[in-house]
Design a protein around this motif. Sequence first.
Motif, PDB file in Angstrom:
ATOM      1  N   LYS A 280       0.875  -0.886   0.093  1.00  0.00           N
ATOM      2  CA  LYS A 280       0.152   0.088   0.049  1.00  0.00           C
ATOM      3  C   LYS A 280       1.084   0.958  -0.111  1.00  0.00           C
ATOM      4  O   LYS A 280       0.466   2.506  -0.700  1.00  0.00           O
ATOM      5  CB  LYS A 280      -0.736   0.511   1.136  1.00  0.00           C
ATOM      6  CG  LYS A 280      -1.864  -1.137   1.482  1.00  0.00           C
ATOM      7  CD  LYS A 280      -2.937  -0.511   2.949  1.00  0.00           C
ATOM      8  CE  LYS A 280      -3.773  -1.694   3.218  1.00  0.00           C
ATOM      9  NZ  LYS A 280      -4.109  -1.439   3.959  1.00  0.00           N
TER      10      LYS A 280
ATOM     11  N   GLU B 270       1.623   2.901  -3.728  1.00  0.00           N
ATOM     12  CA  GLU B 270      -0.374   3.762  -3.977  1.00  0.00           C
ATOM     13  C   GLU B 270       0.325   5.106  -2.988  1.00  0.00           C
ATOM     14  O   GLU B 270      -0.319   6.193  -3.234  1.00  0.00           O
ATOM     15  CB  GLU B 270      -1.380   2.714  -3.415  1.00  0.00           C
ATOM     16  CG  GLU B 270      -2.574   3.802  -3.866  1.00  0.00           C
ATOM     17  CD  GLU B 270      -3.198   3.527  -5.377  1.00  0.00           C
ATOM     18  OE1 GLU B 270      -3.145   2.257  -5.416  1.00  0.00           O
ATOM     19  OE2 GLU B 270      -2.981   3.895  -6.367  1.00  0.00           O
TER      20      GLU B 270
ATOM     21  N   ARG C 178       2.741   7.815  -4.509  1.00  0.00           N
ATOM     22  CA  ARG C 178       2.301   8.518  -5.891  1.00  0.00           C
ATOM     23  C   ARG C 178       0.632   9.291  -5.455  1.00  0.00           C
ATOM     24  O   ARG C 178       0.644  10.622  -5.770  1.00  0.00           O
ATOM     25  CB  ARG C 178       1.881   7.061  -6.677  1.00  0.00           C
ATOM     26  CG  ARG C 178       0.848   7.351  -8.234  1.00  0.00           C
ATOM     27  CD  ARG C 178       0.654   6.190  -8.574  1.00  0.00           C
ATOM     28  NE  ARG C 178       0.090   5.824  -9.782  1.00  0.00           N
ATOM     29  CZ  ARG C 178      -1.024   6.107  -9.632  1.00  0.00           C
ATOM     30  NH1 ARG C 178      -1.520   5.953  -8.657  1.00  0.00           N
ATOM     31  NH2 ARG C 178      -1.787   6.149 -10.808  1.00  0.00           N
ATOM     32  N   SER C 179      -0.025   9.020  -4.502  1.00  0.00           N
ATOM     33  CA  SER C 179      -0.788  10.212  -3.466  1.00  0.00           C
ATOM     34  C   SER C 179      -0.529  10.701  -3.552  1.00  0.00           C
ATOM     35  O   SER C 179      -1.051  12.250  -3.343  1.00  0.00           O
ATOM     36  CB  SER C 179      -1.952   9.495  -2.903  1.00  0.00           C
ATOM     37  OG  SER C 179      -1.850   8.694  -2.308  1.00  0.00           O
TER      38      SER C 179
ATOM     39  N   ALA D 103      -4.402   3.295   1.303  1.00  0.00           N
ATOM     40  CA  ALA D 103      -3.983   4.760   1.072  1.00  0.00           C
ATOM     41  C   ALA D 103      -4.410   5.851   0.908  1.00  0.00           C
ATOM     42  O   ALA D 103      -3.661   7.282   1.614  1.00  0.00           O
ATOM     43  CB  ALA D 103      -2.914   4.665  -0.875  1.00  0.00           C
TER      44      ALA D 103
END
Length: 412
Positions: A30, A33, A36-37, A182
């Motif tokens: 997780k 992700e 990235r977020s 995430a």
Amino acid sequence: MNIEGNSGGRLDLAGKHIVLGLTGGVACFKAAELARSLIKAGATVQVVMTQAAEQFITAVTMQALSSRNVYTSQWDARESNNMAHINLTRDADAVLVAPASADFMAKLVHGRADDLLSLLCLARPVASCALLLAPAMNREMWAHPATQRNVAQLRADGAVLLGPASGDQACGEVGDGRMLEAQELLDELIAFFQPKALLGKRVLLTAGPTFEAIDPVRGMTNLSSGKMGFAIARAAAEAGAQVTLVAGPVHLDTPRGVRRIDVMSAQQMFDAVLPLAPASHVFVATAAVADWRVAKAAAHKIKKKAGAAVPALELEENPDILAAVARLKPPPYCVGFAAESENLVQHAREKLQRKNLPLIVANIGPATFGSDLNSLTLIDTNGTRELARADKLTLARELVREIAARTAHVST
Ligand code: C5P
């Protein structure tokens, strides 16, 4: 909720530098992700991994996602002064350890520092760089008195615990200890950085339409997505308030930390709101409440018969929830909404007086229904203030700041 779709182009973490620490756990997947977020939300992300984390996900993946070299060792010679444990947190706004294993938290409790991540947690400047921990472990490990003792001590030492969630675990067991998703961690981090202007305040809201049954399969309703009300609920929770959201039928996720009560009809909304209103500091009525309901809803579906007369519906008036709350002695600080299609300020001002409110928020209804964007006009007896067109969460945060300023003198 989808990570790309819900920010309306806002960069909620613009200017924030986050050290993302990974320790050993399946939940490392997780963290990819999450990195990235965080970046999509405008943050810069420096990944630091323990040796155990490298068993679950590679530094290559995390480097590619964060566009920065990943640090895994306190002996990393790439730093010219060879002090990665100092350098990495000096311009960081937070260290977020996700996943945080039981072992890593136990280490932090004792101030141990035998790897880069624990070392930099200990060496971070506590005044400018917060420590947030997202635990991830088996439910027995989480429930163990040793872990619970450690969690209490970490909180006492100033760390912020995010989660854990409850549910299916990688080991096949079910219970507390899952790392938050995430998106949830992103929302928690964004909330963490918002000013706590409503700390200790209780905020009650209504949102969405109401649905007034005609028979078991038909009904009358208003156009309202509930998005503005849900955004205000989120903004109030981010500002530190205890938030209760009474929602009509809408397809929206409950903002984190918000208590939600689902209702259908205006009468149910009234019955949910009135007992909670006296203990609330603020009441924000964004719901598009149906003015009328069918006097006698049919118990069974009204059948269409060839040649028969069209059924006549007798309507009766619904209670005015906002006016009833504003009549309490003393009332909470009441904020009304006015969705108009014309003569915005004039109609809103009439409502302000008719319902005896300190503040009303006006918008052009058809221009905003279902949209992620809106523009608002705040109206009180002194005048008006425009909040320029923006996404609903940005407007909600501005409105919450305004309400906080107006209620700052009210004791909690
Ligand atoms: O009465 P009107 O619909 O013009 O006023 C709108 C405001 O009053 C909104 O804040 C709405 O949530 C609230 N309202 C209410 N109960 C009703 C009708 C409207 O709380 N029955």
